[in-house]
Design a protein around this motif. Structure first.
Motif, PDB file in Angstrom:
ATOM      1  N   TYR A 204       0.717  -1.598   0.084  1.00 20.07           N
ATOM      2  CA  TYR A 204       0.374   0.562  -0.145  1.00 20.07           C
ATOM      3  C   TYR A 204       0.991   1.538   0.149  1.00 20.07           C
ATOM      4  O   TYR A 204       0.081   2.111  -1.092  1.00 20.07           O
ATOM      5  N   SER A 205       1.710   1.555   0.474  1.00 22.22           N
ATOM      6  CA  SER A 205       3.379   2.349   0.671  1.00 22.22           C
ATOM      7  C   SER A 205       3.277   2.718  -0.166  1.00 22.22           C
ATOM      8  O   SER A 205       2.943   3.333  -1.252  1.00 22.22           O
ATOM      9  N   ILE A 206       4.273   1.353  -1.344  1.00 24.59           N
ATOM     10  CA  ILE A 206       4.510   1.519  -2.753  1.00 24.59           C
ATOM     11  C   ILE A 206       3.301   2.439  -3.268  1.00 24.59           C
ATOM     12  O   ILE A 206       3.530   3.066  -3.853  1.00 24.59           O
ATOM     13  N   ALA A 207       2.368   2.004  -3.687  1.00 17.93           N
ATOM     14  CA  ALA A 207       0.715   2.352  -4.249  1.00 17.93           C
ATOM     15  C   ALA A 207       1.249   3.720  -4.088  1.00 17.93           C
ATOM     16  O   ALA A 207       0.313   4.353  -5.113  1.00 17.93           O
ATOM     17  N   LEU A 208       0.876   4.258  -2.778  1.00 15.86           N
ATOM     18  CA  LEU A 208       0.789   5.800  -2.306  1.00 15.86           C
ATOM     19  C   LEU A 208       2.219   6.954  -3.103  1.00 15.86           C
ATOM     20  O   LEU A 208       1.703   8.230  -2.623  1.00 15.86           O
ATOM     21  N   ILE A 209       2.974   6.066  -3.718  1.00 15.20           N
ATOM     22  CA  ILE A 209       3.853   6.910  -3.866  1.00 15.20           C
ATOM     23  C   ILE A 209       3.796   6.870  -5.377  1.00 15.20           C
ATOM     24  O   ILE A 209       4.534   7.863  -5.956  1.00 15.20           O
ATOM     25  N   ASN A 210       2.819   6.419  -6.541  1.00 15.89           N
ATOM     26  CA  ASN A 210       2.399   6.542  -7.752  1.00 15.89           C
ATOM     27  C   ASN A 210       1.421   7.425  -7.949  1.00 15.89           C
ATOM     28  O   ASN A 210       1.033   7.453  -7.191  1.00 15.89           O
ATOM     29  N   PRO A 211       1.815   8.906  -8.521  1.00 15.94           N
ATOM     30  CA  PRO A 211       1.253   9.654  -8.789  1.00 15.94           C
ATOM     31  C   PRO A 211      -0.509   9.625  -9.425  1.00 15.94           C
ATOM     32  O   PRO A 211      -1.217  10.024  -8.936  1.00 15.94           O
ATOM     33  N   LEU A 212      -0.516   8.066 -10.214  1.00 19.45           N
ATOM     34  CA  LEU A 212      -1.745   7.916 -11.115  1.00 19.45           C
ATOM     35  C   LEU A 212      -2.685   7.416  -9.345  1.00 19.45           C
ATOM     36  O   LEU A 212      -3.542   7.478  -9.615  1.00 19.45           O
ATOM     37  N   GLN A 213      -1.615   6.475  -8.692  1.00 19.73           N
ATOM     38  CA  GLN A 213      -2.846   5.892  -7.542  1.00 19.73           C
ATOM     39  C   GLN A 213      -3.341   6.926  -6.774  1.00 19.73           C
ATOM     40  O   GLN A 213      -4.674   7.045  -6.292  1.00 19.73           O
ATOM     41  N   VAL A 214      -2.787   8.634  -6.670  1.00 17.52           N
ATOM     42  CA  VAL A 214      -2.889   9.039  -5.712  1.00 17.52           C
ATOM     43  C   VAL A 214      -3.490  10.186  -6.020  1.00 17.52           C
ATOM     44  O   VAL A 214      -5.299  10.363  -5.492  1.00 17.52           O
ATOM     45  N   PHE A 215      -3.740   9.934  -6.921  1.00 22.57           N
ATOM     46  CA  PHE A 215      -4.556  11.087  -8.327  1.00 22.57           C
ATOM     47  C   PHE A 215      -6.471  10.054  -8.282  1.00 22.57           C
ATOM     48  O   PHE A 215      -7.445  10.494  -7.803  1.00 22.57           O
ATOM     49  N   ARG A 216      -6.143   8.610  -8.359  1.00 21.33           N
ATOM     50  CA  ARG A 216      -7.414   7.787  -8.446  1.00 21.33           C
ATOM     51  C   ARG A 216      -7.995   7.736  -6.570  1.00 21.33           C
ATOM     52  O   ARG A 216      -9.290   8.162  -6.733  1.00 21.33           O
ATOM     53  N   ILE A 217      -6.939   7.743  -6.005  1.00 23.53           N
ATOM     54  CA  ILE A 217      -7.337   8.079  -4.234  1.00 23.53           C
ATOM     55  C   ILE A 217      -8.384   8.741  -4.395  1.00 23.53           C
ATOM     56  O   ILE A 217      -9.142   8.905  -3.858  1.00 23.53           O
ATOM     57  N   GLY A 218      -7.611  10.271  -4.502  1.00 19.76           N
ATOM     58  CA  GLY A 218      -8.225  11.737  -4.362  1.00 19.76           C
ATOM     59  C   GLY A 218      -9.750  11.409  -4.871  1.00 19.76           C
ATOM     60  O   GLY A 218     -10.634  11.846  -4.490  1.00 19.76           O
ATOM     61  N   ALA A 219      -9.679  11.092  -6.075  1.00 18.81           N
ATOM     62  CA  ALA A 219     -11.122  11.172  -7.100  1.00 18.81           C
ATOM     63  C   ALA A 219     -11.827   9.924  -6.173  1.00 18.81           C
ATOM     64  O   ALA A 219     -13.061  10.832  -6.292  1.00 18.81           O
ATOM     65  N   ILE A 220     -11.813   9.400  -5.532  1.00 19.61           N
ATOM     66  CA  ILE A 220     -12.677   7.999  -4.871  1.00 19.61           C
ATOM     67  C   ILE A 220     -12.829   9.416  -3.779  1.00 19.61           C
ATOM     68  O   ILE A 220     -14.289   8.706  -3.585  1.00 19.61           O
ATOM     69  N   ALA A 221     -12.454   9.980  -3.026  1.00 23.95           N
ATOM     70  CA  ALA A 221     -12.433   9.952  -2.316  1.00 23.95           C
ATOM     71  C   ALA A 221     -13.341  11.413  -2.019  1.00 23.95           C
ATOM     72  O   ALA A 221     -14.209  11.243  -0.438  1.00 23.95           O
ATOM     73  N   LEU A 222     -13.493  11.860  -2.995  1.00 20.32           N
ATOM     74  CA  LEU A 222     -14.479  12.779  -3.100  1.00 20.32           C
ATOM     75  C   LEU A 222     -16.499  12.318  -2.998  1.00 20.32           C
ATOM     76  O   LEU A 222     -16.606  13.282  -2.388  1.00 20.32           O
ATOM     77  N   PHE A 223     -16.379  11.103  -3.501  1.00 20.50           N
ATOM     78  CA  PHE A 223     -17.847  10.646  -3.574  1.00 20.50           C
ATOM     79  C   PHE A 223     -17.491   9.831  -2.855  1.00 20.50           C
ATOM     80  O   PHE A 223     -19.280   9.072  -2.557  1.00 20.50           O
ATOM     81  N   ASP A 224     -16.474   8.319  -2.499  1.00 24.60           N
ATOM     82  CA  ASP A 224     -16.719   7.759  -0.838  1.00 24.60           C
ATOM     83  C   ASP A 224     -16.052   8.155   0.059  1.00 24.60           C
ATOM     84  O   ASP A 224     -14.741   7.376  -0.132  1.00 24.60           O
TER      85      ASP A 224
END
Length: 275
Positions: A204-224
């Motif tokens: 999960y830590s590796i995933a959170l240094i991937n800017p694409l994954q961070v963008f995806r998580i930020g986008a999801i967090a808007l609605f969920d």
């Protein structure tokens, strides 16, 4: 400062005349127009309706389209100027390397941002005209989120462009980076987790240094806000960051990453042979 503005202005004019800018604008404007024609804003699916649903779909498209368009259309910037002798010509004037590099950087940032923001503005106008409720907090945060991912991949693009000497190598590296980051969103991380004894927290830590994954998580967090759609990883992310700090991280991290890559790119550019 005046020279920086001149390079910035020259790059914008050059980009406006290019076919990629026209294609980029048509794609995002066309996508939003297609959503309106298909009645996306007037339907309700899984609790999302109006502009919220349009933004939700637009997000998924941007995750794939925005990074590759930025990389492909800006990674050849310095290499192309070097090949066409434009770089040698510009540097014959009293323009510093820093002025040239960051003038180009801010010019490209402007031109890759305008089509996306224009599409969002079109969505806002249409929603207002149709009397659709506008989720202002989500809309404004999404603007910041898109701006941050633009900076992130533009900085990476300029770093690659500074490293290589030919446009072909720059383009090949850009495709490789995009495919790698896209794969790291799910496929490669799941494979690593299954095949090795690495802890889930490390993955999960590796995933959170991937800017694409961070963008995806930020986008999801808007609605969920609880990130329930991404499964067990949501517990780790929410526990480590908290809901509010996660939204801040998803905007600031890509910006800082892009700034770091642009600075490193400038350092490499300054020390290499220019022609």
């Amino acid at each position: 400062m005046n020279n920086l503005y001149l390079v910035f202005k020259m790059d914008i004019k050059e980009s406006f005349r290019s076919k990629w800018f026209l294609l980029y604008t048509i794609i995002f404007g066309g996508i939003v127009a297609l959503f309106f024609i298909s009645g996306v804003t007037e339907s309700k699916v899984q609790g999302f309706s109006g502009l919220s649903r349009l933004l939700l779909i637009f997000i998924e498209i941007c995750i794939v389209i925005v990074p590759i368009f930025i990389l492909v259309n800006t990674v050849r910037t310095i290499a192309a100027d070097r090949d066409s002798n434009i770089l040698e010509y510009l540097l014959s004037f009293p323009i510093s390397l820093k002025t040239y590099f960051f003038g180009k950087f801010f010019g490209k940032l402007f031109t890759i941002t305008i089509p996306i923001f224009a599409a969002l503005f079109l969505a806002l106008i249409w929603s207002t005209f149709k009397g659709v409720e506008i989720p202002w907090k989500i809309f404004i945060y999404y603007i910041f989120l898109l701006f941050s991912i633009n900076i992130s991949f533009l900085g990476l693009s300029f770093f690659i462009s500074s490293l290589v000497k030919t446009q072909e190598i720059a383009l090949a590296l850009a495709f490789f980076v995009w495919i790698l980051l896209l794969s790291l969103i799910d496929i490669l991380l799941i494979s690593i987790l299954v095949k090795t004894t690495a802890s889930a927290e490390l993955i999960y830590s590796i995933a959170l240094i991937n800017p694409l994954q961070v963008f995806r998580i930020g986008a999801i967090a808007l609605f969920d806000p609880q990130l329930s759609v991404i499964g067990p990883a949501s517990y780790f992310i929410i526990d480590e960051f908290g809901a509010k700090f996660l939204l801040i991280y998803c905007v600031l991290y890509p910006i800082l990453l892009g700034a770091l890559f642009s600075f490193l790119g400038y350092k490499v550019f300054k020390r290499k042979d220019l022609v």
